[in-house]
Design an enzyme around this catalytic site. Structure first.
Site, short mmCIF file in Angstrom:
data_model
loop_
_atom_site.label_atom_id
_atom_site.label_comp_id
_atom_site.label_asym_id
_atom_site.label_seq_id
_atom_site.Cartn_x
_atom_site.Cartn_y
_atom_site.Cartn_z
N SER A 142 29.17 -38.34 -54.42
CA SER A 142 28.13 -37.30 -54.32
C SER A 142 27.66 -36.99 -55.74
CB SER A 142 28.76 -36.04 -53.71
OG SER A 142 27.90 -34.93 -53.82
N TYR A 155 35.32 -29.55 -52.69
CA TYR A 155 34.49 -30.73 -52.43
C TYR A 155 34.26 -31.51 -53.73
CZ TYR A 155 30.43 -33.41 -50.67
OH TYR A 155 29.56 -34.40 -50.29
N1 LIG Z 1 24.32 -34.84 -46.81
C1 LIG Z 1 24.44 -34.60 -48.10
O1 LIG Z 1 23.73 -33.73 -48.65
C2 LIG Z 1 25.42 -35.38 -48.92
C3 LIG Z 1 25.29 -35.34 -50.31
C4 LIG Z 1 26.19 -36.06 -51.09
C5 LIG Z 1 27.18 -36.81 -50.48
N2 LIG Z 1 27.30 -36.82 -49.12
C6 LIG Z 1 28.38 -37.61 -48.54
O2 LIG Z 1 27.83 -38.53 -47.62
C7 LIG Z 1 28.84 -38.92 -46.69
C8 LIG Z 1 28.28 -38.88 -45.29
O3 LIG Z 1 28.02 -37.51 -44.96
P1 LIG Z 1 26.70 -37.05 -44.18
O4 LIG Z 1 25.94 -36.20 -45.08
O5 LIG Z 1 26.06 -38.20 -43.54
O6 LIG Z 1 27.36 -36.06 -43.10
P2 LIG Z 1 27.49 -36.16 -41.52
O7 LIG Z 1 28.34 -35.01 -41.10
O8 LIG Z 1 26.15 -36.29 -40.90
O9 LIG Z 1 28.30 -37.53 -41.33
C9 LIG Z 1 29.65 -37.64 -41.71
C10 LIG Z 1 30.40 -38.44 -40.65
O10 LIG Z 1 31.79 -38.53 -41.03
C11 LIG Z 1 32.56 -38.39 -39.85
N3 LIG Z 1 33.94 -37.97 -40.15
C12 LIG Z 1 34.37 -36.73 -40.49
N4 LIG Z 1 35.71 -36.75 -40.61
C13 LIG Z 1 36.12 -38.02 -40.37
C14 LIG Z 1 37.38 -38.65 -40.36
N5 LIG Z 1 38.51 -37.97 -40.63
N6 LIG Z 1 37.43 -39.97 -40.08
C15 LIG Z 1 36.30 -40.67 -39.79
N7 LIG Z 1 35.08 -40.11 -39.76
C16 LIG Z 1 35.00 -38.80 -40.06
C17 LIG Z 1 31.80 -37.36 -39.03
O11 LIG Z 1 32.18 -37.38 -37.65
C18 LIG Z 1 30.36 -37.77 -39.27
O12 LIG Z 1 29.93 -38.69 -38.29
C19 LIG Z 1 30.01 -37.97 -46.94
O13 LIG Z 1 31.01 -38.63 -47.71
C20 LIG Z 1 29.39 -36.85 -47.73
O14 LIG Z 1 30.33 -36.17 -48.53
C21 LIG Z 1 26.44 -36.13 -48.33
#
Ligand SMILES: NC(=O)c1ccc[n+]([C@@H]2O[C@H](COP(=O)([O-])OP(=O)(O)OC[C@H]3O[C@@H](n4cnc5c(N)ncnc54)[C@H](O)[C@@H]3O)[C@@H](O)[C@H]2O)c1
Length: 284
Positions: A142, A155
């Protein structure tokens, strides 16, 4: 790695958000897919987005559990013989000041965000190395893994660790003479379901920071305003794999914050500021 068609990708967190967008982008390249998540219904919904003729396996997997990730690797290598792109993408967020974070916040967030990536590396990389083909390990960190975001201490700690782990992995692979490459994805806010990531939080880890609400409102507003979509992030990620670009920074603002942080580390001794991220005292 230039040629993706016919290669095999494993994506964790594929039931939603960035993981789902990565699945759609990899399918559009004609890749074979193994999609993993704790959310079975969300996985089915992602599966329905796949074009006809694409080989797709979906499977429930909790990435914080090493045995579950080992089973995922066995399934992927058993079904497809090799894995060329491993996306360690599953992630969750818990917000609030560091001093009121609960032990359960730490255990849950570090379990999924950090151990999830470590489990992916331990379970897949030796098999990928033994296969002796080109491949990439793409870890979703991130912008919060490169800078400090107020109200996101737990986080940020998890994501800084993912950046460090990715840098070490790249060096270890190079030293071992492996052709495998590493990318670390560092987006800022993207509109996904992560603000509701508590939806899959285990009951025994339910106790959360009592002071998260103002930070949560600010993150949701930031996501709504974000001009970078999950689809954009997925496209940039595949391009970075083709270009063998280690750090992937889809948001220009992250670049600016990294520059400012490095200036401070290297001798600008002005106090750290909140960079306009979150100021709960401004909240109604
Ligand atoms: N959305 C943002 O603004 C953002 C910014 C920076 C980084 N990220 C990172 O991107 C990645 C994806 O997140 P996103 O934004 O798509 O969120 P999201 O919630 O839409 O998707 C995350 C997915 O991870 C799954 N998950 C959660 N716990 C789990 C586990 N123990 N085992 C397997 N799967 C699990 C959830 O069910 C979900 O489908 C994450 O690592 C998040 O930290 C997101």
């Amino acid at each position: 790695m230039k040629q993706l068609e016919g290669k095999v990708a494993v994506i964790t967190g594929a039931a939603s958000g960035i993981g789902r967008a990565l699945a759609v982008a990899c399918a559009a390249e004609g890749m074979k897919l193994v999609l993993a998540d704790v959310d079975g219904d969300g996985l089915s919904a992602t599966g329905e987005l796949m074009p006809r003729g694409i080989a797709v396996r979906t499977t429930r997997c909790d990435v914080s559990k090493i045995k579950a990730v080992e089973r995922l690797a066995e399934l992927a290598f058993g079904d497809f013989g090799n894995v060329h792109l491993l996306f360690n993408n599953a992630g969750v967020a818990a917000l609030g000041p560091v001093w009121s974070a609960t032990p359960e916040d730490w255990q849950w967030v570090l379990g999924v965000n950090l151990l999830g990536v470590a489990n992916g590396i331990v379970s897949f990389v030796p098999r990928m190395m033994a296969a002796g083909e080109d491949g990439h390990i793409v870890n979703t960190a991130s912008g919060a893994g490169l800078t400090a975001v107020p109200g996101s201490g737990v986080y940020c700690a998890s994501k800084h660790a993912v950046v460090a782990l990715s840098e070490c992995l790249a060096k270890d692979l190079e030293l071992a003479g492996s052709e495998l490459k590493v990318n670390v994805l560092c987006p800022s806010l993207v509109k996904t379901a992560i603000a509701d990531s508590g939806r899959h939080r285990p009951v025994h880890l339910a106790s959360t920071n009592p002071d998260s609400a103002p930070y949560d409102r600010r993150v949701r507003a930031g996501m709504e305003a974000s001009e970078v979509s999950a689809g954009d992030v997925a496209r940039m990620t595949l391009q970075a794999i083709r270009d063998d670009q280690f750090y992937i920074l889809p948001h220009p603002a992250v670049r600016l914050r990294v520059e400012e942080r490095l200036r401070k580390i290297l001798g600008d001794h002005k106090p750290l500021q909140t960079d306009g991220h979150v100021a709960p005292k401004d909240e109604p």
